[in-house]
Design a protein around this motif. Structure first.
Motif, PDB file in Angstrom:
ATOM      1  N   SER A  89       7.999  10.505  -7.184  1.00 23.12           N
ATOM      2  CA  SER A  89       8.296   9.731  -5.981  1.00 23.12           C
ATOM      3  C   SER A  89       9.800   9.562  -5.786  1.00 23.12           C
ATOM      4  O   SER A  89      10.303   9.584  -4.661  1.00 23.12           O
ATOM      5  N   VAL A 107       0.586   3.970  -2.982  1.00 23.54           N
ATOM      6  CA  VAL A 107       0.233   5.373  -2.716  1.00 23.54           C
ATOM      7  C   VAL A 107       1.302   6.298  -3.272  1.00 23.54           C
ATOM      8  O   VAL A 107       1.001   7.321  -3.905  1.00 23.54           O
ATOM      9  N   PHE A 138       0.120   8.537  -6.618  1.00 26.80           N
ATOM     10  CA  PHE A 138      -0.149   9.965  -6.461  1.00 26.80           C
ATOM     11  C   PHE A 138       1.083  10.836  -6.710  1.00 26.80           C
ATOM     12  O   PHE A 138       0.951  12.042  -6.909  1.00 26.80           O
ATOM     13  N   VAL A 181       1.215   9.696   4.623  1.00 28.44           N
ATOM     14  CA  VAL A 181       0.527   8.406   4.515  1.00 28.44           C
ATOM     15  C   VAL A 181       1.535   7.280   4.265  1.00 28.44           C
ATOM     16  O   VAL A 181       1.429   6.187   4.846  1.00 28.44           O
ATOM     17  N   THR A 182       2.509   7.538   3.408  1.00 26.76           N
ATOM     18  CA  THR A 182       3.517   6.511   3.112  1.00 26.76           C
ATOM     19  C   THR A 182       4.312   6.142   4.353  1.00 26.76           C
ATOM     20  O   THR A 182       4.540   4.957   4.638  1.00 26.76           O
ATOM     21  N   ALA A 241       0.823  -1.206   0.000  1.00 22.34           N
ATOM     22  CA  ALA A 241       0.000   0.000   0.000  1.00 22.34           C
ATOM     23  C   ALA A 241       0.855   1.253   0.000  1.00 22.34           C
ATOM     24  O   ALA A 241       0.540   2.240  -0.689  1.00 22.34           O
ATOM     25  N   ALA A 242       1.943   1.239   0.742  1.00 18.22           N
ATOM     26  CA  ALA A 242       2.821   2.399   0.790  1.00 18.22           C
ATOM     27  C   ALA A 242       3.425   2.675  -0.588  1.00 18.22           C
ATOM     28  O   ALA A 242       3.483   3.828  -1.043  1.00 18.22           O
ATOM     29  N   TRP A 280       0.857  15.194   2.061  1.00 15.45           N
ATOM     30  CA  TRP A 280      -0.028  14.150   2.605  1.00 15.45           C
ATOM     31  C   TRP A 280       0.395  12.761   2.112  1.00 15.45           C
ATOM     32  O   TRP A 280       0.260  11.769   2.832  1.00 15.45           O
ATOM     33  N   VAL A 281       0.930  12.713   0.879  1.00 17.19           N
ATOM     34  CA  VAL A 281       1.401  11.432   0.344  1.00 17.19           C
ATOM     35  C   VAL A 281       2.574  10.917   1.190  1.00 17.19           C
ATOM     36  O   VAL A 281       2.639   9.726   1.527  1.00 17.19           O
TER      37      VAL A 281
END
Length: 465
Positions: free
Chosen positions: A56, A47, A51, A114-115, A43-44, A110-111
């Motif tokens: 990244s 995400v 996004f 969350v990561t 999931a990390a 926010w990314v």
């Protein structure tokens, strides 16, 4: 030193503490925790890629760069004075803040949050999946006879007055112990006091005080092969922590007088002086020698560190253990059994006190790049961690400062350190909190096996020195 005879009062209690014997209990829960760890990892990544896309890579690079700049600036701040120090420390604060501001400006803060949160879940779940490795094995316990003439030395000033606050002297005397209260106004050498007590018939020695006093009296107990008792009335009580004693209420340690068991633990020696925790060499040992350190620790440290870290002052050390040599470290820590490495929660704790080896940690950083390299933790190039039965610390000066269990000393070189396995018979309460749990680094290869339905054995990972 006498060893347990195996008789009715000197045999293992059968409660070798530790959860390595738990085997495969909770296997289903561990498998689901392992799977949760991998779901969180996936999931990390999703995400981050979904996004942030190609950004990244830039996000990760900027984050790593910010940490590197921060570490380098801290080094510059510690090795400079005046305006250069102020600017370096300011840059150490600005660097990570600037990275966060950049993330916010491109709308991806926010990314990142969350990561990071998902990675934290992955690590936590992975630790839970390998949870049977978290509780370290404890020393075997032996039944022994109740002491008839225990002798306890208590320091009323230790730990901010814990002896008086918890009524330790009166409680110990009610349990049949002879108590000697030290006079803070007239410092006394506790070694002859302990030896005199042995000559007069004491069959147990104990201390309510700091680790430095604990070590000296423990040395007398080990010398005579008699039981020793720790009362956690010091300020930090590191030895009591690793024995599994209650550091919040030292009066519970007195339960060992009426309902106690015995542990056989190792004792470190620096020359002929015993230590229960560690001996430190280098920058820290030199700083605490300063007369100004007691009254102004921060200012004194910052004033002395630039010259010490850059080898402009202080001795140049060489450490030799077996076939390993550490040349010119700024700091060396020699411990009675190795301290935990690999996770911050376990730092400052020892899994075992009966492994029979010294822990050796040397730090050598000569520039900002090497300081940044310390971010790699135990794999850092400037960090040397090893174990040894004995070692020698030499220097280019005839005497060097050494901190031994918190006591500042000056010792002639070379300094010889060694460990005496099982030299100390420690009497502790049968019921005590125990050694705090500390997590091992998550082993992702084993997590894959566990998540796929394989078995998990707590014994297939060797302890980390």
């Amino acid at each position: 030193m006498d060893r347990p005879s195996g008789g009715p009062e000197n045999r293992p209690t059968g409660t070798v503490s530790g959860s390595r014997a738990t085997g495969a209990r909770g296997t289903a829960a561990q498998r689901w925790s392992a799977r949760l760890a991998f779901v969180a990892v996936i999931a990390a990544v999703v995400v981050l890629l979904l996004f942030a896309g190609l950004k990244s890579v830039t996000l990760v690079a900027f984050g790593a760069g910010g940490l590197v700049v921060c570490a380098a600036c801290v080094w510059w701040g510690l090795t400079r004075r005046g305006l250069g120090r102020v600017l370096a420390f300011a840059a150490a604060v600005i660097a990570p803040v600037a990275v966060l501001v950049l993330y916010a400006l491109v709308g991806l803060l926010w990314v990142v949050i969350v990561t990071v949160a998902l990675w934290a879940v992955a690590v936590s779940a992975g630790g839970a999946a390998l949870g049977v490795d978290i509780q370290p094995a404890r020393t075997p316990e032996f039944r022994i006879a109740t002491p008839r003439r225990p002798f306890l030395i208590m320091n009323p000033r230790s730990g901010g007055g814990k002896v008086g606050r918890f009524g330790l002297a009166a409680k110990a005397e009610a349990l049949g112990a002879e108590v000697l209260l030290l006079d803070p106004a007239h410092p006394q050498d506790v070694v002859p006091l302990a030896r005199r007590a042995v000559d007069e018939g004491a069959d147990l020695l104990g201390v309510a005080g700091g680790d430095g006093t604990q070590a000296l009296v423990a040395g007398v107990a080990a010398e005579h092969g008699m039981p020793y008792m720790v009362i956690s009335a010091g300020t930090r009580n590191h030895f009591a922590l690793d024995l599994g004693l209650d550091r919040d209420d030292p009066s519970t340690c007195l339960d060992a007088l009426s309902d106690g068991i015995e542990l056989r633990v190792d004792l470190g020696f620096i020359g002929d002086r015993p230590f229960v925790n560690n001996a430190s060499f280098g920058a820290y040992a030199a700083v605490v020698q300063s007369p100004a350190y007691r009254n102004d620790k921060v200012h004194t440290t910052l004033q002395l560190l630039p010259d010490l870290l850059t080898h402009q002052s202080g001795p140049r050390l060489t450490v030799r253990a077996t076939d390993v040599a550490i040349e010119g470290p700024q700091a060396v820590l020699v411990s009675n059994n190795p301290y935990r490495m690999g996770d911050q929660a376990g730092m400052g704790r020892r899994e075992r006190l009966d492994s029979g080896v010294l822990g050796v940690l040397g730090v050598k950083v000569d520039n900002a790049a090497q300081a940044a390299g310390l971010l790699r933790g135990q794999h850092a190039g400037g960090l040397t961690a090893l174990t040894a039965h004995e070692l020698v610390v030499d220097a280019d000066e005839p005497e060097i400062p050494v901190g031994v269990d918190g006591e500042a000393l000056i010792l002639p070189t070379p300094v010889h350190c060694r460990i005496e396995p099982g030299a100390l018979r420690v009497r502790v309460p049968r019921h005590r909190p125990g050694v705090p749990r500390t997590k091992r680094p998550v082993n992702w290869r084993r997590l894959v096996k566990l998540a796929a339905g394989g078995s998990h054995s707590p014994d297939d990972t060797p302890p980390t020195a």
